[in-house]
Design a protein around this motif. Structure first.
Motif, PDB file in Angstrom:
ATOM      1  N   SER A 169      -6.853 -45.630  71.577  1.00  0.00           N
ATOM      2  CA  SER A 169      -6.639 -46.674  70.792  1.00  0.00           C
ATOM      3  C   SER A 169      -6.179 -46.370  69.237  1.00  0.00           C
ATOM      4  O   SER A 169      -6.994 -45.189  68.961  1.00  0.00           O
ATOM      5  N   GLN A 170      -5.587 -47.053  68.459  1.00  0.00           N
ATOM      6  CA  GLN A 170      -5.435 -46.659  67.128  1.00  0.00           C
ATOM      7  C   GLN A 170      -6.932 -46.843  66.390  1.00  0.00           C
ATOM      8  O   GLN A 170      -7.586 -47.868  66.790  1.00  0.00           O
ATOM      9  N   ARG A 171      -7.205 -46.408  65.390  1.00  0.00           N
ATOM     10  CA  ARG A 171      -8.687 -46.399  64.820  1.00  0.00           C
ATOM     11  C   ARG A 171      -8.711 -46.970  63.469  1.00  0.00           C
ATOM     12  O   ARG A 171      -7.774 -46.938  62.645  1.00  0.00           O
ATOM     13  N   VAL A 172      -9.777 -47.582  63.384  1.00  0.00           N
ATOM     14  CA  VAL A 172     -10.261 -47.858  61.931  1.00  0.00           C
ATOM     15  C   VAL A 172     -10.163 -46.645  61.116  1.00  0.00           C
ATOM     16  O   VAL A 172     -10.719 -45.606  61.665  1.00  0.00           O
ATOM     17  N   PRO A 173      -9.939 -46.886  60.011  1.00  0.00           N
ATOM     18  CA  PRO A 173      -9.608 -45.583  58.946  1.00  0.00           C
ATOM     19  C   PRO A 173     -11.296 -45.040  58.942  1.00  0.00           C
ATOM     20  O   PRO A 173     -12.211 -45.477  58.573  1.00  0.00           O
ATOM     21  N   SER A 174     -11.081 -43.637  58.965  1.00  0.00           N
ATOM     22  CA  SER A 174     -12.401 -42.995  58.690  1.00  0.00           C
ATOM     23  C   SER A 174     -12.801 -42.624  57.511  1.00  0.00           C
ATOM     24  O   SER A 174     -13.950 -42.094  57.227  1.00  0.00           O
ATOM     25  N   SER A 175     -12.121 -42.847  56.535  1.00  0.00           N
ATOM     26  CA  SER A 175     -12.413 -42.486  55.160  1.00  0.00           C
ATOM     27  C   SER A 175     -11.794 -43.243  54.100  1.00  0.00           C
ATOM     28  O   SER A 175     -10.932 -43.811  54.396  1.00  0.00           O
ATOM     29  N   MET A 176     -12.414 -43.421  52.822  1.00  0.00           N
ATOM     30  CA  MET A 176     -11.862 -44.364  51.911  1.00  0.00           C
ATOM     31  C   MET A 176     -10.527 -43.618  51.229  1.00  0.00           C
ATOM     32  O   MET A 176      -9.725 -44.344  50.903  1.00  0.00           O
ATOM     33  N   ASN A 177     -10.226 -42.252  51.483  1.00  0.00           N
ATOM     34  CA  ASN A 177      -8.759 -41.936  51.132  1.00  0.00           C
ATOM     35  C   ASN A 177      -7.933 -42.152  51.925  1.00  0.00           C
ATOM     36  O   ASN A 177      -6.904 -42.672  51.511  1.00  0.00           O
ATOM     37  N   GLU A 178      -8.079 -42.360  53.351  1.00  0.00           N
ATOM     38  CA  GLU A 178      -7.184 -42.943  54.085  1.00  0.00           C
ATOM     39  C   GLU A 178      -6.704 -44.313  54.039  1.00  0.00           C
ATOM     40  O   GLU A 178      -5.688 -44.557  54.006  1.00  0.00           O
ATOM     41  N   SER A 179      -7.937 -45.089  53.770  1.00  0.00           N
ATOM     42  CA  SER A 179      -7.921 -46.588  53.453  1.00  0.00           C
ATOM     43  C   SER A 179      -7.123 -46.684  52.300  1.00  0.00           C
ATOM     44  O   SER A 179      -6.078 -47.657  52.201  1.00  0.00           O
ATOM     45  N   LEU A 180      -7.284 -45.881  51.369  1.00  0.00           N
ATOM     46  CA  LEU A 180      -6.381 -46.125  50.113  1.00  0.00           C
ATOM     47  C   LEU A 180      -5.013 -45.813  50.125  1.00  0.00           C
ATOM     48  O   LEU A 180      -4.175 -46.243  49.530  1.00  0.00           O
ATOM     49  N   ALA A 181      -4.715 -44.654  50.933  1.00  0.00           N
ATOM     50  CA  ALA A 181      -3.554 -44.262  51.169  1.00  0.00           C
ATOM     51  C   ALA A 181      -2.752 -45.518  51.923  1.00  0.00           C
ATOM     52  O   ALA A 181      -1.383 -45.803  51.618  1.00  0.00           O
ATOM     53  N   LEU A 182      -3.285 -46.126  52.762  1.00  0.00           N
ATOM     54  CA  LEU A 182      -2.653 -47.105  53.433  1.00  0.00           C
ATOM     55  C   LEU A 182      -2.459 -48.481  52.765  1.00  0.00           C
ATOM     56  O   LEU A 182      -1.267 -48.977  52.807  1.00  0.00           O
ATOM     57  N   TRP A 183      -3.466 -48.879  51.878  1.00  0.00           N
ATOM     58  CA  TRP A 183      -3.352 -49.857  51.070  1.00  0.00           C
ATOM     59  C   TRP A 183      -2.149 -49.663  49.968  1.00  0.00           C
ATOM     60  O   TRP A 183      -1.409 -50.512  49.914  1.00  0.00           O
ATOM     61  N   GLU A 184      -2.260 -48.602  49.443  1.00  0.00           N
ATOM     62  CA  GLU A 184      -1.500 -48.426  48.265  1.00  0.00           C
ATOM     63  C   GLU A 184       0.105 -48.305  48.709  1.00  0.00           C
ATOM     64  O   GLU A 184       1.013 -48.425  47.959  1.00  0.00           O
TER      65      GLU A 184
END
Length: 452
Positions: free
Chosen positions: A393-408
């Motif tokens: 399956s697609q995954r929960v982001p594994s780092s804050m950097n990844e989350s930030l890029a997706l959010w921004e």
């Protein structure tokens, strides 16, 4: 809503039972900040006009350091005030502070316009959007915490090393394990009941010294209000009794602290719009399926709302009861989204959020994603069965950097929450990532001090 009225408060202040009113807003990190107001001054002035606070309360890091990058607050703008406007529907006694009542405040600029980056205002916007669509959200959050026999001051002085948990083995569902710390847990439960919350139960959890107190669901705004008051109050009570209590997402390498969020939509008339008994397999209506599809579609780009700290991402470990796979399943704890109950009790449990979550932001995200799924009639994939940890399956982001890029980079986030909110919380993440990048950790010292 609570049962304490302005008339009740007035009588208690005149009798001397209450001499202090805590006026508090919730900051970006989900913490209560504000003032303790003398009771008579609150009645004479604050009740009519509100009070003020420096607008840097929504533009600092976790250590209250002023930082760059926030449009609404800076040295160039002079760090002016904004208004804290008491929401008297939140008024309640807090018996763990002698002679004190508490009221939560909405945050406005001095011209009476909303401070849109305020977490409570972000949730109010989504609640209104849902109401405009003919629905309301019912919500319950489940917060886990770890209790240590050390005081907060002792923990600080020890560098948070070699702390003594109140249980030194796994006490998940253990009556004996819970009894070891029952005086503290009982005091927290009774105090929260007196503060207007409906206490359901308490149980031990997996990590050493880990426990959870559960409260009854309510509408989204009041439940998030209760969440932040309980979280602050539990720590204050623990401190008074000589303990340190943490909601940190991953305080050690054992199981982390979660904040599972149970949420469902209902019609404004109370109708169970997500449920359909004719669906013998899941009990879901078409609207309920679209709600879940929206969660799956937007989970990754709004993950910053569920995991707001560097430490948050260390909780996502396979086999730890913290999710890694963005799938939904019927009563399947390996999935990020767990469907439970039926009929009137049918709801979706979001297992992504940790104990460090800001509930207003997380619940805003769930409402917005569900509403988008419904508006766009998203098609729901089949329920996952088996071990989602082992799936592709697609995954929960594994780092804050990844989350930030997706959010921004999300056009949906910008459209849904607004460019100002998107930029504001992106900057919050950037500040934390930069601070972590400069820190010298114990891990680095152990690996490098002698060997290089």
């Amino acid at each position: 809503m609570t049962s304490m009225t302005i008339a009740d408060l007035t009588a208690k202040i005149k009798s001397g039972e209450v001499d202090t009113v805590v006026v508090a807003m919730t900051d970006m990190q989900g913490r209560l900040t504000g003032k303790r107001i003398h009771g008579t001054f609150f009645l004479d002035e604050v009740l009519k006009h509100g009070t003020e606070g420096c607008n840097y309360l929504l533009a600092v890091d976790v250590d209250m350091n002023t930082v760059d990058g926030y449009e609404m607050s800076s040295w160039e703008r002079g760090y002016s005030d904004f208004a804290l406007v008491p929401d008297m529907d939140t008024l309640r006694m807090i018996d763990w502070q002698e002679g004190a009542a508490l009221v939560l405040a909405d945050v406005q600029w001095l011209d009476h316009t909303d401070v849109v980056a305020s977490p409570r205002q972000i949730l109010r916007k989504q609640v209104k959007a849902l109401k405009d669509a003919g629905m309301e959200a019912m919500c319950g959050t489940e917060l886990e915490f770890v209790v240590y026999k050390d005081t907060y001051e002792e923990a600080w002085n020890k560098g948070y090393k070699n702390l003594i948990p109140v249980n030194q083995y796994n006490v998940d569902y253990s009556i004996l394990g819970g009894s070891r710390i029952e005086p503290l847990l009982r005091r927290i439960r009774l105090s929260m009941a007196k503060a207007g919350m409906t206490v359901e139960s308490v149980k031990g959890e997996c990590n050493f010294g880990q426990h959870e107190i559960a409260f009854k669901y309510s509408d989204a705004l009041s439940n998030c209000d209760n969440h932040v008051i309980y979280k602050n109050g539990a720590k204050e009570i623990a401190s008074q009794d000589g303990y340190a209590l943490t909601f940190m997402a991953k305080p050690n390498e054992k199981e982390g602290n979660s904040s599972h969020i149970h949420l469902s939509f209902r019609g404004l008339d109370g109708s169970m719009v997500m449920a359909d008994d004719s669906d013998k397999e899941q009990g879901l209506s078409d609207l309920g399926r679209q709600f879940i599809a929206g969660q799956i579609a937007h989970m990754r780009e709004m993950s910053l709302l569920f995991a707001p700290n560097i430490n948050s991402y260390k909780r996502y470990v396979p086999g730890s009861f913290a999710p890694t796979a963005i799938r939904w399943g019927r009563d399947n704890r390996t999935c990020a989204l767990r469907l439970v109950g039926k009929g009137a009790s049918l709801r979706l449990e979001n297992r992504v959020a940790g104990g460090d979550v800001n509930p207003y932001l997380a619940v805003s995200g769930i409402i917005a994603a569900g509403l988008d799924g419904i508006k766009n009639k998203m098609v729901l994939e089949p329920a996952f069965t088996g071990n989602a940890y082992a799936s592709d399956s697609q995954r929960v982001p594994s780092s804050m950097n990844e989350s930030l890029a997706l959010w921004e980079g999300s056009a949906w986030v910008k459209e849904t929450f607004g460019a100002e909110v998107q930029a504001h919380y992106a900057n919050m993440a950037k500040i934390e990532i930069a601070a972590y990048g400069k820190a010298i950790t114990d891990w680095e010292l152990v690996r490098n001090f002698e060997r290089f």
